[in-house]
Enzyme design. Structure first.
Site, PDB file in Angstrom:
ATOM      1  N   GLU A 155       6.781   2.145  -4.075  1.00 50.79           N
ATOM      2  CA  GLU A 155       5.763   0.974  -3.693  1.00 50.79           C
ATOM      3  C   GLU A 155       4.336   1.223  -4.619  1.00 50.79           C
ATOM      4  OE1 GLU A 155       4.763   0.233   0.403  1.00 50.79           O
ATOM      5  OE2 GLU A 155       6.529  -0.033   0.704  1.00 50.79           O
ATOM      6  N   GLU A 190       7.805   5.520   4.987  1.00 54.46           N
ATOM      7  CA  GLU A 190       6.396   6.162   5.340  1.00 54.46           C
ATOM      8  C   GLU A 190       6.680   6.658   6.672  1.00 54.46           C
ATOM      9  OE1 GLU A 190       3.562   3.457   4.297  1.00 54.46           O
ATOM     10  OE2 GLU A 190       3.671   3.708   2.350  1.00 54.46           O
TER      11      GLU A 190
END
Ligand code: FCB
Length: 492
Positions: free
Chosen positions: A392, A209
């Site tokens: 995720e 991320e």
């Protein structure tokens, strides 16, 4: 501007900005009733994913390991952030976290116990290289070697993430990600780590991320290293994109047989209201959160809206380096983002309310499993069908004694189930999706939220470190085992 005009503007927006209400009803699974689904629990055997589809668990080093000063590890930016100022809920820190460093075999047994055969974890940079320009820390490498042995013995494939937000403090002292040199440091780190582990690891992911680390850590200051402002946000983001490109090159050279990729947080962005200032803010955030990470990687350019702003940091040749052919992209999906104009924050925008009557989970985030479908289809169409896995996806609870907050976490499994239904829909619509990893195996240190928000399928008592599987662990295990059994039948 009236609602009709606002819809007109939205029609011209990138796919990721299109409101869910515009998704044709035919794409919504029949079993999904908006606003009603948390009461439903999709049976674990109600899914049918492609035969070689991979189910996994995700964790990250800083959130579970603890042992922050053991065996030669030096501080990273999160150690400093936790111990200075009042950044973390209830003054928590991750000094011991889940004590995974000492309980690793038990945790690997928990992965195996659910029948899960894929595990994404990250390595702590300052455990492996505790000093600036210093040698490798043999004890640090030994820990991950033991982890790989344990995974191997249990038949679990390791998916290594090289950087999950825990930069060594010695690099932060030199400017961290706002300093271009850190991109080259990441490439050097990746080179050394991949030489050490080599073909023992089949899947290497570079980043976790970039967008979130850039925005929350460097633009808004809620995360380590606590920097603020548009310049820090943008420079950090560009240097991470550059470092990612260099790291992919290093991996290609060192582990040619491995599957190489990276993990991005990709989520639809919507304005909180149709007011032009909010629509503009949402478009800008979409460009910074989604486009400014994926466009350089897949298309070798920044989105139009922000390209000029990045020019300050982007040198000749950088975009060619950022653009790399990867084997697969990890998408972290949690929720749809609602953004509003707010001049108090960098880039004059901030998270705003979602005016849909959605249910909320503990992090006060609207639950929007249909957004996963939109996200996957957006990436599929915009970047020409890359292989995707969901790296995720998870659900937070607060242990407050209320129903569903403890081991009987039926809300969690309903949420995961709804996401999986929408993922299945994306597969049926032609997206190239090869896996799904739950965040997370264990309740852990949830960054600035400390241990307040619990994402684990296994509960952790942070005093005794006792692990207790929740209802969702059994549900996920049944789903994964059912998939494996169906696969075995098919190939028999
Ligand atoms: C993601 C992070 C992960 C975890 C989840 C809840 O943004 O990658 O470490 O904190 O959110």
């Amino acid at each position: 501007m009236n609602r009709r005009e606002a819809l007109h503007i939205m029609a011209a927006m990138p796919a990721s900005l299109v409101p869910a209400s515009l998704v044709p009803a035919s794409l919504v699974p029949a079993s999904f009733v908006p606003g009603d689904w948390p009461a439903r629990q999709p049976a674990p055997d109600s899914f049918a994913f492609p035969p070689d589809f991979k189910f996994g668990f995700s964790t990250s080093a800083y959130q579970i390991e603890g042992a922050v000063a053991e065996d030669g590890r030096s501080p990273g930016i999160w150690d400093v952030f936790c111990h200075t100022g009042h950044h973390i809920k209830n003054g928590a820190n991750a000094d011991t976290a889940c004590d995974h460093y000492h309980r690793m075999p038990e945790d690997v047994a928990l992965i195996a116990g659910a029948g899960v055969r894929n595990y994404r974890f990250s390595v702590s940079w300052s455990r492996l290289y505790p000093e600036l320009n210093g040698p490798a820390n043999a004890k640090g490498f030994a820990f991950y070697d033991r982890l790989l042995d344990e995974l191997h013995n249990q038949g679990i494939a390791p998916w290594l993430c090289l950087y999950h937000w825990d930069l060594p403090q010695y690099l932060q002292a030199q400017g961290g990600w706002t300093n271009r040199d850190t991109a080259y440091r990441l490439a050097e780190f990746t080179d050394r780590v991949s030489r050490h582990f080599g073909a023992r690891i089949g899947h290497y992911m570079v980043f976790n991320e970039i967008a979130v680390h850039a925005m929350l850590g460097h633009g808004l200051g809620f995360h380590a290293p606590g920097l603020t402002g548009a310049d820090n946000w943008m420079s950090a983001l560009h240097h991470m994109n550059l470092g990612q490109g260099l790291a992919v090159q290093a991996l290609r050279a060192n582990v040619p047989a491995a599957r190489i990729g990276t993990v991005a947080s990709v989520e639809p962005v919507r304005p909180s209201t149709p007011a032009p200032a909010d629509v503009k803010a949402a478009m800008l955030l979409d460009a910074m959160w989604n486009g400014a990470v994926l466009d350089p990687l897949f298309l070798g350019r920044y989105p139009h809206l922000v390209a000029d702003d990045f020019a300050r940091w982007c040198r000749d040749g950088d975009l060619a380096t950022c653009r790399q052919k990867i084997d697969l992209l990890g998408i972290n999906y949690y929720n749809r983002l609602h953004i509003q104009h707010d001049p108090k924050y960098a880039l004059d925008l901030f998270f705003g309310p979602d005016n849909d009557p959605a249910r909320y989970h503990a992090m006060n985030i609207p639950m929007a499993p249909d957004g996963l479908y939109q996200t996957v289809m957006h990436v599929h169409r915009r970047y020409d069908g890359p292989e995707i896995f969901i790296s995720e996806n998870g659900f937070a609870t607060v242990q407050d004694g209320k129903p569903g907050s403890g081991l009987e976490d039926d809300g969690r499994l309903a949420y995961l189930g709804a996401n999986l239904q929408f993922l299945q829909k994306a597969v049926a619509a032609g997206a190239n999706v090869s896996g799904y990893f739950v965040w997370s195996l264990l309740d852990n240190f949830e960054w600035d939220a400390g241990t307040k928000f619990r994402f684990g399928l296994v509960a952790v008592d942070f005093t005794t470190f006792r692990r207790t599987p929740k209802q969702s662990y059994d549900w996920y295990g049944a789903l994964v085992r059912g998939h494996a059994a169906a696969q075995a039948l098919q190939s028999a």
